[in-house]
Design a protein around this motif. Structure first.
Motif, PDB file in Angstrom:
ATOM      1  N   GLU A   1       0.843  -1.201   0.000  1.00 17.47           N
ATOM      2  CA  GLU A   1       0.000   0.000   0.000  1.00 17.47           C
ATOM      3  C   GLU A   1       0.876   1.247   0.000  1.00 17.47           C
ATOM      4  O   GLU A   1       2.103   1.174   0.013  1.00 17.47           O
ATOM      5  CB  GLU A   1      -0.911  -0.010   1.228  1.00 17.47           C
TER       6      GLU A   1
ATOM      7  N   LYS B   1       2.272   4.918  -1.662  1.00 15.47           N
ATOM      8  CA  LYS B   1       2.620   5.448  -2.969  1.00 15.47           C
ATOM      9  C   LYS B   1       3.774   4.684  -3.620  1.00 15.47           C
ATOM     10  O   LYS B   1       4.581   4.065  -2.942  1.00 15.47           O
ATOM     11  CB  LYS B   1       2.998   6.930  -2.842  1.00 15.47           C
TER      12      LYS B   1
ATOM     13  N   ARG C   1      -2.402  -2.640  -3.368  1.00 15.83           N
ATOM     14  CA  ARG C   1      -3.310  -1.639  -2.809  1.00 15.83           C
ATOM     15  C   ARG C   1      -2.669  -0.257  -2.867  1.00 15.83           C
ATOM     16  O   ARG C   1      -2.856   0.567  -1.981  1.00 15.83           O
ATOM     17  CB  ARG C   1      -3.663  -2.007  -1.362  1.00 15.83           C
TER      18      ARG C   1
ATOM     19  N   THR D   1      -1.744   3.566  -3.794  1.00  9.32           N
ATOM     20  CA  THR D   1      -2.516   4.786  -3.981  1.00  9.32           C
ATOM     21  C   THR D   1      -1.597   5.900  -4.488  1.00  9.32           C
ATOM     22  O   THR D   1      -0.403   5.713  -4.664  1.00  9.32           O
ATOM     23  CB  THR D   1      -3.163   5.215  -2.645  1.00  9.32           C
TER      24      THR D   1
ATOM     25  N   SER E   1      -0.426   8.993  -7.227  1.00  8.50           N
ATOM     26  CA  SER E   1      -0.229   9.094  -8.674  1.00  8.50           C
ATOM     27  C   SER E   1       1.011   8.327  -9.116  1.00  8.50           C
ATOM     28  O   SER E   1       1.829   7.910  -8.295  1.00  8.50           O
ATOM     29  CB  SER E   1      -0.097  10.565  -9.073  1.00  8.50           C
TER      30      SER E   1
ATOM     31  N   ASN F   1      -4.935  -1.473  -8.847  1.00 17.63           N
ATOM     32  CA  ASN F   1      -4.566  -0.776  -7.624  1.00 17.63           C
ATOM     33  C   ASN F   1      -5.608   0.304  -7.381  1.00 17.63           C
ATOM     34  O   ASN F   1      -6.747   0.184  -7.840  1.00 17.63           O
ATOM     35  CB  ASN F   1      -3.154  -0.186  -7.742  1.00 17.63           C
ATOM     36  N   ASP F   2      -5.247   1.353  -6.683  1.00 19.46           N
ATOM     37  CA  ASP F   2      -6.161   2.474  -6.465  1.00 19.46           C
ATOM     38  C   ASP F   2      -5.436   3.776  -6.774  1.00 19.46           C
ATOM     39  O   ASP F   2      -5.488   4.736  -6.000  1.00 19.46           O
ATOM     40  CB  ASP F   2      -6.679   2.462  -5.019  1.00 19.46           C
ATOM     41  N   LEU F   3      -4.743   3.794  -7.907  1.00 19.28           N
ATOM     42  CA  LEU F   3      -3.970   4.962  -8.301  1.00 19.28           C
ATOM     43  C   LEU F   3      -4.895   6.064  -8.822  1.00 19.28           C
ATOM     44  O   LEU F   3      -6.011   5.794  -9.282  1.00 19.28           O
ATOM     45  CB  LEU F   3      -2.950   4.587  -9.366  1.00 19.28           C
ATOM     46  N   CYS F   4      -4.395   7.294  -8.757  1.00 22.64           N
ATOM     47  CA  CYS F   4      -5.193   8.421  -9.210  1.00 22.64           C
ATOM     48  C   CYS F   4      -4.325   9.351 -10.055  1.00 22.64           C
ATOM     49  O   CYS F   4      -3.130   9.120 -10.222  1.00 22.64           O
ATOM     50  CB  CYS F   4      -5.782   9.175  -8.017  1.00 22.64           C
TER      51      CYS F   4
ATOM     52  N   ASN G   1      -7.928   0.866 -12.187  1.00 23.47           N
ATOM     53  CA  ASN G   1      -7.614   1.969 -11.278  1.00 23.47           C
ATOM     54  C   ASN G   1      -8.681   3.035 -11.536  1.00 23.47           C
ATOM     55  O   ASN G   1      -8.519   3.862 -12.435  1.00 23.47           O
ATOM     56  CB  ASN G   1      -6.219   2.540 -11.546  1.00 23.47           C
TER      57      ASN G   1
ATOM     58  N   ARG H   1      -9.613   5.727 -10.347  1.00 26.05           N
ATOM     59  CA  ARG H   1      -9.341   7.159 -10.224  1.00 26.05           C
ATOM     60  C   ARG H   1      -8.182   7.620 -11.105  1.00 26.05           C
ATOM     61  O   ARG H   1      -7.759   8.766 -11.031  1.00 26.05           O
ATOM     62  CB  ARG H   1      -9.063   7.517  -8.763  1.00 26.05           C
TER      63      ARG H   1
END
Length: 211
Positions: A125, A127, A147, A149, A151, A170-173, A193, A195
C-alpha cells in the motif's frame, strides 16, 4: 591484561572465518526476521555463513555478490524493509504472489543495477516511490494487484530502458505521464484503477486495443 584477552579472540576468528560479517547476508537476514514463512522457504538463510550465496532462492555472481532474489509464490507475509536497499548489485527482485504488506521502501531506489522488479499480487500500500526514478537500468516493473494509492511518479519518465510497466488493479489516481517510455505501454498496464484518468490514458486506447 586487555592484550592477553584480545589475542585468543583474534585467533578464534582466524580459525572460524565462517563467522565473518557480510553486508548482503546481514541485509537478507534482517529481511527474514520481519517475515512470516509458514512453508520454511527461508530455512537455509543461515547468518553464520560467510556469504548468502549458498542460500536457496538467492543467486550470486562470480564475485559472490547477490544479483537475484527469487521468492515468488512462496506464501510469505510481512513488511519489506529498508535493508533491501543494501543489495547494491541486485539485478532481479522477484517477490510476486505473496502477502507482503505495508509500504514499498524508498530504499529500493538505491538498487542501480536492477533490471527487473516484480511485486505483483501482494498487499502493498501507499505510494509508488519517487526514488524508482533512479533505476536507470530497469526494464521490467510490475506492481499490479496491490493496494497502491497516489499518482504515478513523473520521475519514472526518465527510465528510458523500461519495456514492461504494469500498475493495474490498484487504487492509483491522477494522470499517466506522456513522456519517456509511457506512450509505448498498453492500456492494460493501467486498467482497474478507477481514479486514474486523463487524456494520456484515452490517447492510448485506440492503439493498444488494436482498433
Amino acid at each position: 591484561m586487555a592484550s592477553q584477552l584480545c589475542l585468543p579472540l583474534f585467533l578464534l576468528f582466524a580459525v572460524y572465518p565462517a563467522f565473518s560479517t557480510n553486508p548482503e547476508g546481514e541485509a537478507l537476514h534482517a529481511l527474514r526476521a520481519r517475515l512470516k514463512d509458514p512453508r520454511n522457504v527461508l530455512q537455509s538463510w543461515d547468518p553464520t555463513l560467510v556469504n548468502p550465496c549458498t542460500w536457496f532462492h538467492v543467486t550470486c555472481d562470480d564475485h559472490n555478490r547477490v544479483i537475484r532474489l527469487d521468492l515468488g509464490n512462496s506464501n510469505i507475509s510481512g513488511p519489506l524493509g529498508p535493508e533491501l536497499g543494501h543489495l547494491e548489485h541486485l539485478q532481479y527482485l522477484e517477490l510476486y504472489r505473496n502477502n507482503f504488506e505495508g509500504k514499498i521502501p524508498e530504499e529500493l531506489g538505491n538498487l542501480k543495477s536492477l533490471v527487473s522488479m516484480d511485486l505483483y499480487g501482494n498487499r502493498l500500500e501507499g505510494k509508488i516511490p519517487k526514488s524508482f526514478g533512479n533505476l536507470k537500468s530497469l526494464r521490467f516493473l510490475r506492481l499490479s494487484n496491490n493496494r497502491l494509492t497516489g499518482s504515478i511518479p513523473r520521475e519514472l519518465a526518465s527510465l528510458t530502458n523500461l519495456k514492461v510497466f504494469d500498475v493495474s488493479s490498484n487504487d492509483l489516481c491522477g494522470t499517466i505521464p506522456i513522456d519517456g517510455p509511457f506512450p509505448t505501454f498498453p492500456y492494460q498496464s493501467y486498467e482497474n484503477n478507477s481514479r486514474l484518468n486523463g487524456p494520456e490514458l484515452q490517447g492510448l486506447v485506440p492503439y493498444d486495443f488494436g482498433c
